[in-house]
Structure formats: C-alpha cells, structure tokens
Motif scaffolding. Structure first.
Motif, PDB file in Angstrom:
ATOM      1  N   LEU A 125       0.863  -1.173   0.000  1.00  0.00           N
ATOM      2  CA  LEU A 125       0.000   0.000   0.000  1.00  0.00           C
ATOM      3  C   LEU A 125       0.901   1.225   0.000  1.00  0.00           C
ATOM      4  CD1 LEU A 125      -3.022   0.808   0.154  1.00  0.00           C
ATOM      5  CD2 LEU A 125      -2.762   0.976   2.621  1.00  0.00           C
ATOM      6  N   THR A 126       0.441   2.317  -0.601  1.00  0.00           N
ATOM      7  CA  THR A 126       1.225   3.554  -0.644  1.00  0.00           C
ATOM      8  C   THR A 126       0.394   4.705  -0.126  1.00  0.00           C
ATOM      9  OG1 THR A 126       2.436   2.764  -2.594  1.00  0.00           O
ATOM     10  CG2 THR A 126       2.579   5.110  -2.092  1.00  0.00           C
ATOM     11  N   THR A 127       0.986   5.516   0.731  1.00  0.00           N
ATOM     12  CA  THR A 127       0.333   6.735   1.203  1.00  0.00           C
ATOM     13  C   THR A 127       1.201   7.932   0.836  1.00  0.00           C
ATOM     14  OG1 THR A 127      -0.691   7.804   3.125  1.00  0.00           O
ATOM     15  CG2 THR A 127       1.406   6.697   3.501  1.00  0.00           C
ATOM     16  N   PHE A 128       0.571   9.074   0.618  1.00  0.00           N
ATOM     17  CA  PHE A 128       1.275  10.255   0.097  1.00  0.00           C
ATOM     18  C   PHE A 128       1.129  11.451   1.041  1.00  0.00           C
ATOM     19  CE2 PHE A 128      -0.070   7.706  -3.518  1.00  0.00           C
ATOM     20  CZ  PHE A 128       1.091   7.614  -4.281  1.00  0.00           C
ATOM     21  N   ASN A 129       2.071  12.356   0.895  1.00  0.00           N
ATOM     22  CA  ASN A 129       1.987  13.653   1.549  1.00  0.00           C
ATOM     23  C   ASN A 129       2.817  14.609   0.704  1.00  0.00           C
ATOM     24  OD1 ASN A 129       1.523  15.726   3.472  1.00  0.00           O
ATOM     25  ND2 ASN A 129       1.551  14.217   5.139  1.00  0.00           N
ATOM     26  N   ASP A 130       2.744  15.903   0.996  1.00  0.00           N
ATOM     27  CA  ASP A 130       3.636  16.833   0.320  1.00  0.00           C
ATOM     28  C   ASP A 130       4.376  17.635   1.373  1.00  0.00           C
ATOM     29  OD1 ASP A 130       1.695  18.514   1.235  1.00  0.00           O
ATOM     30  OD2 ASP A 130       1.146  19.353  -0.714  1.00  0.00           O
ATOM     31  N   VAL A 131       5.509  18.209   0.970  1.00  0.00           N
ATOM     32  CA  VAL A 131       6.337  18.925   1.923  1.00  0.00           C
ATOM     33  C   VAL A 131       6.848  20.198   1.270  1.00  0.00           C
ATOM     34  CG1 VAL A 131       8.377  17.575   1.242  1.00  0.00           C
ATOM     35  CG2 VAL A 131       8.361  18.753   3.441  1.00  0.00           C
ATOM     36  N   ASP A 132       6.827  21.273   2.046  1.00  0.00           N
ATOM     37  CA  ASP A 132       7.344  22.570   1.603  1.00  0.00           C
ATOM     38  C   ASP A 132       8.854  22.562   1.829  1.00  0.00           C
ATOM     39  OD1 ASP A 132       8.059  25.224   1.227  1.00  0.00           O
ATOM     40  OD2 ASP A 132       6.256  26.014   2.196  1.00  0.00           O
ATOM     41  N   MET A 133       9.628  22.695   0.748  1.00  0.00           N
ATOM     42  CA  MET A 133      11.084  22.582   0.821  1.00  0.00           C
ATOM     43  C   MET A 133      11.775  23.923   1.075  1.00  0.00           C
ATOM     44  SD  MET A 133      11.827  19.396   0.418  1.00  0.00           S
ATOM     45  CE  MET A 133      13.564  19.442  -0.033  1.00  0.00           C
ATOM     46  N   THR A 134      11.004  24.978   1.352  1.00  0.00           N
ATOM     47  CA  THR A 134      11.580  26.315   1.498  1.00  0.00           C
ATOM     48  C   THR A 134      12.682  26.363   2.546  1.00  0.00           C
ATOM     49  OG1 THR A 134       9.490  27.358   0.828  1.00  0.00           O
ATOM     50  CG2 THR A 134      11.080  28.724   2.012  1.00  0.00           C
ATOM     51  N   ALA A 135      12.408  25.845   3.747  1.00  0.00           N
ATOM     52  CA  ALA A 135      13.366  25.956   4.852  1.00  0.00           C
ATOM     53  C   ALA A 135      14.666  25.209   4.544  1.00  0.00           C
ATOM     54  CB  ALA A 135      12.742  25.426   6.140  1.00  0.00           C
ATOM     55  N   VAL A 136      14.551  24.011   3.976  1.00  0.00           N
ATOM     56  CA  VAL A 136      15.742  23.236   3.651  1.00  0.00           C
ATOM     57  C   VAL A 136      16.550  23.930   2.550  1.00  0.00           C
ATOM     58  CG1 VAL A 136      16.544  21.110   2.531  1.00  0.00           C
ATOM     59  CG2 VAL A 136      14.930  20.995   4.430  1.00  0.00           C
ATOM     60  N   MET A 137      15.858  24.451   1.544  1.00  0.00           N
ATOM     61  CA  MET A 137      16.556  25.124   0.448  1.00  0.00           C
ATOM     62  C   MET A 137      17.266  26.382   0.948  1.00  0.00           C
ATOM     63  SD  MET A 137      13.748  24.554  -2.604  1.00  0.00           S
ATOM     64  CE  MET A 137      14.735  25.289  -3.897  1.00  0.00           C
ATOM     65  N   GLU A 138      16.635  27.113   1.854  1.00  0.00           N
ATOM     66  CA  GLU A 138      17.272  28.306   2.414  1.00  0.00           C
ATOM     67  C   GLU A 138      18.477  27.932   3.262  1.00  0.00           C
ATOM     68  OE1 GLU A 138      14.142  30.257   4.482  1.00  0.00           O
ATOM     69  OE2 GLU A 138      13.357  31.274   2.685  1.00  0.00           O
ATOM     70  N   THR A 139      18.356  26.848   4.022  1.00  0.00           N
ATOM     71  CA  THR A 139      19.470  26.384   4.856  1.00  0.00           C
ATOM     72  C   THR A 139      20.651  25.966   3.989  1.00  0.00           C
ATOM     73  OG1 THR A 139      17.943  25.618   6.581  1.00  0.00           O
ATOM     74  CG2 THR A 139      20.177  24.704   6.596  1.00  0.00           C
ATOM     75  N   ARG A 140      20.371  25.239   2.926  1.00  0.00           N
ATOM     76  CA  ARG A 140      21.444  24.810   2.018  1.00  0.00           C
ATOM     77  C   ARG A 140      22.136  26.023   1.377  1.00  0.00           C
ATOM     78  NH1 ARG A 140      20.041  21.854  -2.625  1.00  0.00           N
ATOM     79  NH2 ARG A 140      22.182  21.095  -2.746  1.00  0.00           N
ATOM     80  N   ALA A 141      21.327  26.968   0.906  1.00  0.00           N
ATOM     81  CA  ALA A 141      21.893  28.146   0.249  1.00  0.00           C
ATOM     82  C   ALA A 141      22.776  28.949   1.210  1.00  0.00           C
ATOM     83  CB  ALA A 141      20.770  29.029  -0.300  1.00  0.00           C
ATOM     84  N   LYS A 142      22.398  28.989   2.477  1.00  0.00           N
ATOM     85  CA  LYS A 142      23.131  29.788   3.462  1.00  0.00           C
ATOM     86  C   LYS A 142      24.447  29.127   3.871  1.00  0.00           C
ATOM     87  CE  LYS A 142      22.507  32.073   7.937  1.00  0.00           C
ATOM     88  NZ  LYS A 142      21.546  32.333   9.053  1.00  0.00           N
ATOM     89  N   TYR A 143      24.431  27.796   3.981  1.00  0.00           N
ATOM     90  CA  TYR A 143      25.590  27.125   4.565  1.00  0.00           C
ATOM     91  C   TYR A 143      26.358  26.219   3.600  1.00  0.00           C
ATOM     92  CZ  TYR A 143      23.555  28.592   9.010  1.00  0.00           C
ATOM     93  OH  TYR A 143      23.053  29.343  10.039  1.00  0.00           O
ATOM     94  N   LYS A 144      25.941  26.106   2.339  1.00  0.00           N
ATOM     95  CA  LYS A 144      26.558  25.124   1.455  1.00  0.00           C
ATOM     96  C   LYS A 144      28.049  25.369   1.237  1.00  0.00           C
ATOM     97  CE  LYS A 144      25.323  27.466  -2.883  1.00  0.00           C
ATOM     98  NZ  LYS A 144      24.622  27.324  -4.191  1.00  0.00           N
ATOM     99  N   ASP A 145      28.461  26.628   1.097  1.00  0.00           N
ATOM    100  CA  ASP A 145      29.872  26.919   0.863  1.00  0.00           C
ATOM    101  C   ASP A 145      30.719  26.590   2.092  1.00  0.00           C
ATOM    102  OD1 ASP A 145      29.316  27.745  -1.697  1.00  0.00           O
ATOM    103  OD2 ASP A 145      29.146  29.869  -1.165  1.00  0.00           O
ATOM    104  N   LEU A 146      30.254  26.997   3.270  1.00  0.00           N
ATOM    105  CA  LEU A 146      30.973  26.695   4.499  1.00  0.00           C
ATOM    106  C   LEU A 146      31.028  25.190   4.741  1.00  0.00           C
ATOM    107  CD1 LEU A 146      29.639  29.483   6.905  1.00  0.00           C
ATOM    108  CD2 LEU A 146      31.951  29.264   5.984  1.00  0.00           C
TER     109      LEU A 146
END
Length: 404
Positions: A200-221
């Motif tokens: 059986l499969t169940t679905f949901n969706d997730v807002d990736m804004t926070a993760v994308m902002e975190t990656r953009a802020k710290y990816k170079d460091l």
C-alpha cells in the motif's frame, strides 16, 4: 610457469556468477592485479584481477558462461612473451592452424551472443546467423565477428543493424538481448515483493523552502569544512532516522510468524549503476552527522558507476529511501526491498500555489512524498504518522538538531 586464474569470493551466500566480458585475450601481456575479466553477480559486476604478471593463456570458459566460486577460468604464463598483434586480413599469407570444426546456427535462428560480441555485430552490421562460431559449443567469438566483417561478401551476407527474424519486414526489426544476471535478480525480487507483501502507498507533500534556504546559506561553508556538498538526502536521512524511532514498525520486518524490530537505522539508498539501480546501505545512520551521510552517499554513487561496490555493502538494510526526483519524477509508488517493510520515495521539487496560514496564496517549492509499506505489519495510522514526522522535520530543520 602457469598460474591459474580462478573465480574470487563473491560475498556472503553468493556462489556463482556469469562471465560478462573477457578484458584480456590469449597472448596479451598482463600486469599483476590488472583486470582480466568481468563477472556479473546477482547485484554487481566484479572484475577478476590477474594473480601475477605474464601472458594471458587460453580461456577455460566463454563469455556468458556461469561459473562457481573457485572455478578455473583461465591461466597466465609468467614466463611467456606477449604475442605480436595480428596483421590485417589482407596481408595474411599463412594458412590458419587446424581447429575444431565450427558450427553454424541454423538458417534464420539467432545464436546466443555475449554482450561484447553483440556490440561488434551491431557495430559492423554483420548477420550473426551467417557466421560460423569457433568458440565453446559453437558460440561466436569477437574474432569470428571481426573476421566476418573483414570478409563481408565472401563468407557472410549483408545484415541489418540488429539481429532479426528472417521474416521481419523492413522497419519492424527486433533485437533479442539476454537479461543480465543483475536484471534477472531485480525482476525476481520486485515480483516477489508484489506476490508476498500486502503493498500500500500513502502520500503527503512537503514545503522545501526551509531546507533550500538552509542549504543556500551554509553550502559553501559546509563544503569547505567537510569536502562534500550539502545535499537534500542528508536532511531526509536524518528525518527518516527520527521518524523510524517514533514509528518503529516502519523499521521492522516479518520473519515467519515473528516481527523483528531494529533499534538502529541501516538505511538503503537507491543509486544508479550501469546495469540498473543498486541499494547500498548506510550503516547506523541514526548516529551519523550530515557530513558523514553525504560523504557515504557520494562514495556509493561513484563506486556504483565504476562497478566497485562490494556485496556486503548492499545487504542488511532496514529501510530504503529512493529519490526519483533526480530523474524528474513527479509522483510514484515505490516497491519495498524485501525483507524490509517500507520505502520512502522522494520526487522532484516544483513551485505550486499554496494557501498560507494567513490565508494568502504563495508559490512554494513543493515535493510529493510517497511511503510504500507492507500493510501486514504497518497500519495506515502508522504510515501516515511516519510521513507527517518527515514533513515536520523538513519544513522545520531545527527539529533535526534538537531531536523533536
């Protein structure tokens, strides 16, 4: 002195393999530990190294043959000298040495071809049904195909670009390709999962804004300090470890009439290999840092493409994460990897209109999540709860730091 080349140990419970391709031919110079052949097992391709330097002797088996661990497949002459390269066919004057009478495939019947031979057939446009095979049991060798290509119009007839049935109409040709051992195993395991589990499969969706902002802020460091890029998989692996702790049934498996619960998270991650997806395992992911996880996944990806993953690295996972988003998938229903009971499917990120808490509508980077699970063990409430825990951690990554 003659040294035997044998099939090496292939991993726990693996007793045989298929000869995929000979990398060295009789008479070729060979260095110690240089690959002389590739073997296909149920999960990966393995190269057979030369046990000593010397000259390649005769092959004891042909491409496509099944061989067992420890079996003799060739020899190496440590005192010999490499044979000179063969002269072009037009310059040869000596008659060939006598050989066993070759066999020819019945008219219209396509013989079994190894991957290397099939590539040459397609490259040179020769008809394999018109070529006499000098290999074991009359099989075609690469030398047979090359000789036929050099003598088109003498012993062979013009052939279409692919091996076809003698009655095929132009534009309706078909090619028959034997399934690799890896693909056969994938097919059996996926079918077994459908036959034996209540999927059986169940679905949901997730807002990736926070993760994308975190990656953009710290990816170079992050990359400067750890030498690896900060990717999305690290966030999802850490979120999965937390969710598995909260919903232990998702990290369990059925064995007979018992349920085995794991107090650790060995997460299998699906990565692309030349012959299909493989699922190496991140051991004890629950105790690893983001950098450890990203380094491990990056290493798996490189070695999967090179075909150097070890058998033991793809055994024993308790839960799987598969990222179809890297191929552009919007939504899917992944199949569990037995004996595991669940798999998390990630998908591509698209900007979609979302109603915000204040009632306004905004375009947000959204991803669909899919959890396929064995309903014999995992209830719907547990599956939904697991996805909600993932969603909460990804939308608020601070939870990953304070274990909420």
């Amino acid at each position: 002195m003659s040294i035997d080349v044998t099939v090496p140990a292939l991993g726990e419970s693996i007793t045989e393999a298929t000869v995929g391709e000979w990398l060295k031919q009789p008479g070729d110079a060979v260095a110690a530990d240089e690959p002389v052949a590739s073997l296909e097992t149920d999960k990966v391709s393995i190269e057979v190294p030369a046990p000593a330097a010397g000259v390649m002797g005769e092959h004891a088996v042909a491409e496509g043959d099944t061989v067992e661990v420890g079996a003799l497949i060739a020899t190496i002459d440590t005192d010999g000298k490499a044979a000179p390269k063969a002269a072009p066919a037009a310059e040869k004057t000596a008659a060939p040495a006598p050989a066993p009478a070759p066999t020819e495939a019945p008219s219209g019947e396509v013989p079994t071809l190894s991957p290397a031979v099939r590539r040459l057939v397609l490259e040179h446009g020769v008809d394999p049904t018109k070529i006499k095979g000098t290999g074991r049991d009359g099989r075609l060798t690469k030398e047979d195909v090359l000789a036929a290509a050099n003598n088109k119009g003498a012993d062979t007839a013009p052939a279409p670009a692919v091996a076809v049935s003698g009655t095929a109409a132009p534009g309706r040709e078909v090619e028959r390709v034997r399934m690799t051992r890896i693909r056969q195993t994938i097919a059996k395991r996926l079918k077994s999962a459908q036959d034996n589990a209540a999927l059986l499969t169940t679905f949901n969706d997730v807002d990736m804004t926070a993760v994308m902002e975190t990656r953009a802020k710290y990816k170079d460091l992050f990359e400067k300090k750890h030498g690896v890029r900060l990717g999305f998989m690290g966030f999802f692996a850490k979120a999965a470890c937390m969710a598995l702790k909260d919903v232990p049934a998702v990290n369990a498996q059925i064995e007979g009439d018992e349920i085995i619960y794991h107090n650790y998270a060995d997460i299998s991650v699906a990565v692309s290999a030349p012959n299909g997806l493989v699922v190496p395992v991140i051991r004890n992911a629950e105790s690893m840092s983001f950098a450890d996880i990203e380094n491990t996944i990056g290493d798996f990806g490189k070695r999967a493409k090179a075909g150097t993953l070890k058998m033991e690295e793809m055994q024993g996972g308790t839960f799987t994460i598969s990222n179809g988003g890297v191929f552009g998938s919007l939504m899917s229903t992944p199949i569990i990897n037995p004996p595991q009971s669940a798999v998390l499917g990630l998908h591509r990120i698209d900007k979609r209109p979302v109603v915000m808490p204040d009632g306004s509508i905004a375009a947000r980077p959204m991803m669909y999540l899919a959890l396929s699970y064995d309903h014999r063990l995992i209830d719907g409430k547990e599956a939904v709860t697991f996805l909600v825990r993932i969603k909460e951690a990804i939308e608020d990554p601070a939870r990953l730091l304070i274990d909420l």
